[in-house]
Design a protein around this motif. Structure first.
Motif, PDB file in Angstrom:
ATOM      1  N   SER A 164       0.820  -1.216   0.000  1.00 15.36           N
ATOM      2  CA  SER A 164       0.000   0.000   0.000  1.00 15.36           C
ATOM      3  C   SER A 164       0.851   1.262   0.000  1.00 15.36           C
ATOM      4  N   GLY A 165       2.083   1.145   0.499  1.00 14.98           N
ATOM      5  CA  GLY A 165       2.940   2.322   0.598  1.00 14.98           C
ATOM      6  C   GLY A 165       2.502   3.297   1.672  1.00 14.98           C
ATOM      7  N   TRP A 166       1.632   2.845   2.582  1.00 16.99           N
ATOM      8  CA  TRP A 166       1.081   3.733   3.602  1.00 16.99           C
ATOM      9  C   TRP A 166       1.971   3.756   4.831  1.00 16.99           C
ATOM     10  N   LYS A 167       2.153   4.944   5.378  1.00 15.77           N
ATOM     11  CA  LYS A 167       2.911   5.133   6.607  1.00 15.77           C
ATOM     12  C   LYS A 167       2.037   5.876   7.597  1.00 15.77           C
ATOM     13  N   ASP A 168       1.814   5.251   8.735  1.00  8.80           N
ATOM     14  CA  ASP A 168       0.951   5.844   9.752  1.00  8.80           C
ATOM     15  C   ASP A 168       1.623   7.081  10.348  1.00  8.80           C
ATOM     16  N   PRO A 169       1.000   8.259  10.200  1.00 10.43           N
ATOM     17  CA  PRO A 169       1.634   9.484  10.711  1.00 10.43           C
ATOM     18  C   PRO A 169       1.719   9.537  12.231  1.00 10.43           C
ATOM     19  N   SER A 170       0.884   8.768  12.920  1.00  4.12           N
ATOM     20  CA  SER A 170       0.880   8.835  14.376  1.00  4.12           C
ATOM     21  C   SER A 170       2.092   8.151  15.008  1.00  4.12           C
ATOM     22  N   ASP A 171       2.447   6.974  14.494  1.00  4.10           N
ATOM     23  CA  ASP A 171       3.579   6.239  15.058  1.00  4.10           C
ATOM     24  C   ASP A 171       4.698   5.985  14.057  1.00  4.10           C
ATOM     25  N   GLY A 172       4.497   6.401  12.798  1.00  6.23           N
ATOM     26  CA  GLY A 172       5.531   6.220  11.784  1.00  6.23           C
ATOM     27  C   GLY A 172       5.683   4.798  11.286  1.00  6.23           C
ATOM     28  N   LYS A 173       4.756   3.907  11.652  1.00  4.89           N
ATOM     29  CA  LYS A 173       4.837   2.512  11.234  1.00  4.89           C
ATOM     30  C   LYS A 173       4.325   2.353   9.810  1.00  4.89           C
ATOM     31  N   GLU A 174       5.100   1.641   8.992  1.00  4.12           N
ATOM     32  CA  GLU A 174       4.737   1.434   7.590  1.00  4.12           C
ATOM     33  C   GLU A 174       4.075   0.074   7.400  1.00  4.12           C
ATOM     34  N   ASP A 175       3.184   0.015   6.430  1.00  3.90           N
ATOM     35  CA  ASP A 175       2.626  -1.269   6.025  1.00  3.90           C
ATOM     36  C   ASP A 175       3.727  -2.107   5.382  1.00  3.90           C
ATOM     37  N   PRO A 176       3.631  -3.435   5.455  1.00  2.00           N
ATOM     38  CA  PRO A 176       4.701  -4.281   4.886  1.00  2.00           C
ATOM     39  C   PRO A 176       4.896  -4.036   3.393  1.00  2.00           C
ATOM     40  N   LYS A 177       6.160  -4.005   2.980  1.00  2.00           N
ATOM     41  CA  LYS A 177       6.504  -3.791   1.580  1.00  2.00           C
ATOM     42  C   LYS A 177       6.695  -5.092   0.818  1.00  2.00           C
ATOM     43  N   THR A 178       6.787  -6.191   1.534  1.00  2.00           N
ATOM     44  CA  THR A 178       6.978  -7.485   0.898  1.00  2.00           C
ATOM     45  C   THR A 178       6.445  -8.579   1.812  1.00  2.00           C
ATOM     46  N   SER A 179       6.444  -9.808   1.325  1.00  3.83           N
ATOM     47  CA  SER A 179       5.995 -10.961   2.097  1.00  3.83           C
ATOM     48  C   SER A 179       7.141 -11.958   2.214  1.00  3.83           C
ATOM     49  N   PRO A 180       7.786 -12.056   3.388  1.00  4.23           N
ATOM     50  CA  PRO A 180       8.885 -13.026   3.548  1.00  4.23           C
ATOM     51  C   PRO A 180       8.454 -14.456   3.278  1.00  4.23           C
ATOM     52  N   PHE A 181       7.246 -14.826   3.690  1.00  2.73           N
ATOM     53  CA  PHE A 181       6.765 -16.192   3.457  1.00  2.73           C
ATOM     54  C   PHE A 181       6.619 -16.460   1.961  1.00  2.73           C
ATOM     55  N   LEU A 182       6.049 -15.511   1.241  1.00  2.00           N
ATOM     56  CA  LEU A 182       5.850 -15.681  -0.194  1.00  2.00           C
ATOM     57  C   LEU A 182       7.188 -15.746  -0.921  1.00  2.00           C
ATOM     58  N   GLU A 183       8.151 -14.976  -0.468  1.00  2.00           N
ATOM     59  CA  GLU A 183       9.484 -15.030  -1.068  1.00  2.00           C
ATOM     60  C   GLU A 183      10.089 -16.430  -0.933  1.00  2.00           C
ATOM     61  N   GLN A 184       9.938 -17.035   0.240  1.00  2.00           N
ATOM     62  CA  GLN A 184      10.495 -18.367   0.458  1.00  2.00           C
ATOM     63  C   GLN A 184       9.811 -19.412  -0.419  1.00  2.00           C
ATOM     64  N   ILE A 185       8.495 -19.303  -0.563  1.00  2.00           N
ATOM     65  CA  ILE A 185       7.760 -20.252  -1.420  1.00  2.00           C
ATOM     66  C   ILE A 185       8.233 -20.148  -2.863  1.00  2.00           C
ATOM     67  N   VAL A 186       8.342 -18.922  -3.355  1.00  2.00           N
ATOM     68  CA  VAL A 186       8.770 -18.709  -4.737  1.00  2.00           C
ATOM     69  C   VAL A 186      10.191 -19.212  -4.952  1.00  2.00           C
ATOM     70  N   ASP A 187      11.073 -18.941  -4.004  1.00  2.00           N
ATOM     71  CA  ASP A 187      12.452 -19.404  -4.123  1.00  2.00           C
ATOM     72  C   ASP A 187      12.533 -20.923  -4.110  1.00  2.00           C
ATOM     73  N   GLN A 188      11.707 -21.565  -3.300  1.00  2.00           N
ATOM     74  CA  GLN A 188      11.716 -23.024  -3.193  1.00  2.00           C
ATOM     75  C   GLN A 188      11.247 -23.684  -4.484  1.00  2.00           C
ATOM     76  N   THR A 189      10.294 -23.075  -5.181  1.00  2.00           N
ATOM     77  CA  THR A 189       9.712 -23.675  -6.397  1.00  2.00           C
ATOM     78  C   THR A 189      10.255 -23.066  -7.684  1.00  2.00           C
ATOM     79  N   LYS A 190      11.276 -22.202  -7.566  1.00  2.00           N
ATOM     80  CA  LYS A 190      11.943 -21.601  -8.731  1.00  2.00           C
ATOM     81  C   LYS A 190      10.973 -20.776  -9.580  1.00  2.00           C
ATOM     82  N   GLY A 191      10.147 -19.996  -8.893  1.00  2.00           N
ATOM     83  CA  GLY A 191       9.214 -19.118  -9.593  1.00  2.00           C
ATOM     84  C   GLY A 191       9.750 -17.704  -9.706  1.00  2.00           C
TER      85      GLY A 191
END
Length: 393
Positions: A267-294
């Motif tokens: 989403s690219g969203w950053k909460d102005p109240s605490d400065g916390k950003e929404d995730p930019k990637t999915s570590p779990f999805l990265e591992q699945i793709v790497d495991q299956t050569k996608g």
């Protein structure tokens, strides 16, 4: 265009994250940004809405069907509560049986009806979102009548593990039909053959023989008869409790030579109240793709997620079949984070407490029971002194 005799047909299984809370938040962000940009006479800069993603997926599906007249497409949608096949639709026109067997006229994209796909996908998404909203209201009402239990794992994301399991089962069904009744996971044992597939095999021209030599030859040829792959389009954060199930699916897909591609839409969203950003990637999805050569892609924030741009991105990266990707300049995963992650907080850890029942990993030892499987935690003193070890029953 290459005919079916000169190029192998493909089966594409699309898995879409349609978590209502995730897309509802993005609609709010998109509306606020669009108003600010409209005041400056500028066009929208994202983030993508669910309608943008559905439009892009439908474009990919139609384009995929035109690559080969025997190509087949299955679409699975997932919320935070359930996953279901939304195309082809059970009991309706263009059912799973007709998709498996194909048509008879030999027209381009015959197995994928563009009109039915558009209607069924949008109808299925609406039904799942309505059911998820009803279930959320019911759970909120129940939590209002009692104290919220502390023994729960944060599961805000979509049930990608369930959707991927359904996808692998569906792919295996296609493989069985195309492999003359032999499972895609079978090695050398042919003792069991599905009798209920004989009608499908006859219509598809499959050869069913009692001769073991002919069955072995059919299995060897089957690998080149149909190429199966899955594409996961995710927008919400990872469900930490689903890690083991996701990895099991990845290992099963790798064993069956099934390629899994991954697309994360931040989403690219950053909460102005605490400065916390929404995730930019999915570590779990990265591992699945790497495991299956996608192929893995985290779609850049901004104009790349708006309108036809998202369709162009998805078709450019994920439409080419795996056998020609080595000749293309596609995104590559260079640094995949394989560190263990806490099932409660999702953060990377080096030393952890592990449940000996479900193998869940926790940074801090649960107080009463495992937050994933609910097994009771027992404490026992070590022989050396006062340190405690985690043991569940």
């Amino acid at each position: 265009m290459a005919s079916s005799s000169s190029s192998s047909p493909n089966l594409l299984t699309l898995i879409i994250d349609i978590t209502p809370s995730t897309w509802g938040q993005r609609n709010i962000i998109r509306s606020a940004k669009d108003k600010a940009l409209a005041a400056k006479n500028k066009s929208s800069a994202g983030p993508a809405t669910l309608d943008d993603v559905l439009t892009a997926i439908l474009a990919v599906g139609v384009s995929f069907s035109c690559l080969n007249r025997d190509n087949a497409l299955v679409v699975i949608a997932a919320t935070e509560y359930e996953a279901a096949v939304i195309y082809p639709r059970k009991g309706g026109e263009g059912s799973m049986e007709s998709v498996v067997m194909g048509g008879s006229s030999g027209a381009c994209g015959e197995r994928v009806d563009a009109g039915l796909m558009n209607d069924y996908v949008r109808l299925g998404v609406a039904e799942l979102i309505n059911r998820a909203a009803e279930r959320s209201e019911k759970l909120n009402a129940e939590e209002g009548n009692k104290e919220k239990s502390q023994a729960t794992v944060s599961n805000k994301g979509a049930v990608i593990a369930s959707a991927l399991s359904i996808a692998l089962c569906t792919i295996n069904r296609f493989m069985v039909a195309h492999h003359a009744g032999v499972s895609a996971l079978a090695d050398t044992s042919y003792s069991s053959q599905r009798k209920d597939d004989e009608g499908i095999l006859a219509l598809m021209g499959g050869k069913s023989s009692s001769s073991k030599q002919q069955q072995q030859q059919s299995q060897q040829e089957a690998r080149g008869m149909i190429s199966s792959r899955a594409l996961i389009i995710q927008a919400s954060q990872d469900r930490t409790s689903d890690y083991n199930a996701l990895m099991n699916c990845a290992f099963a897909a790798n064993k069956s030579d099934i390629v899994i591609d991954g697309c994360f839409i931040p989403s690219g969203w950053k909460d102005p109240s605490d400065g916390k950003e929404d995730p930019k990637t999915s570590p779990f999805l990265e591992q699945i793709v790497d495991q299956t050569k996608g192929v893995y892609l985290s779609v850049p924030s901004g104009a790349a997620q708006v309108g036809g741009a998202l369709s162009e991105v998805l078709m450019s990266v994920f439409l080419p079949p795996p056998n020609i990707r080595t000749n293309m300049n596609l995104p590559k995963l260079n640094n995949v984070d394989f560190r263990a992650r806490c099932f409660e907080t999702g953060e990377s850890i080096d030393v952890a407490q592990i449940c000996n029942q479900c193998l869940s990993i926790f940074k801090v030892k649960p107080k009463d029971k495992c937050l994933t499987c609910g097994a009771k935690v027992k404490k026992r003193s070590s022989s050396k002194g006062g340190s405690k070890r985690l043991k569940v029953s």
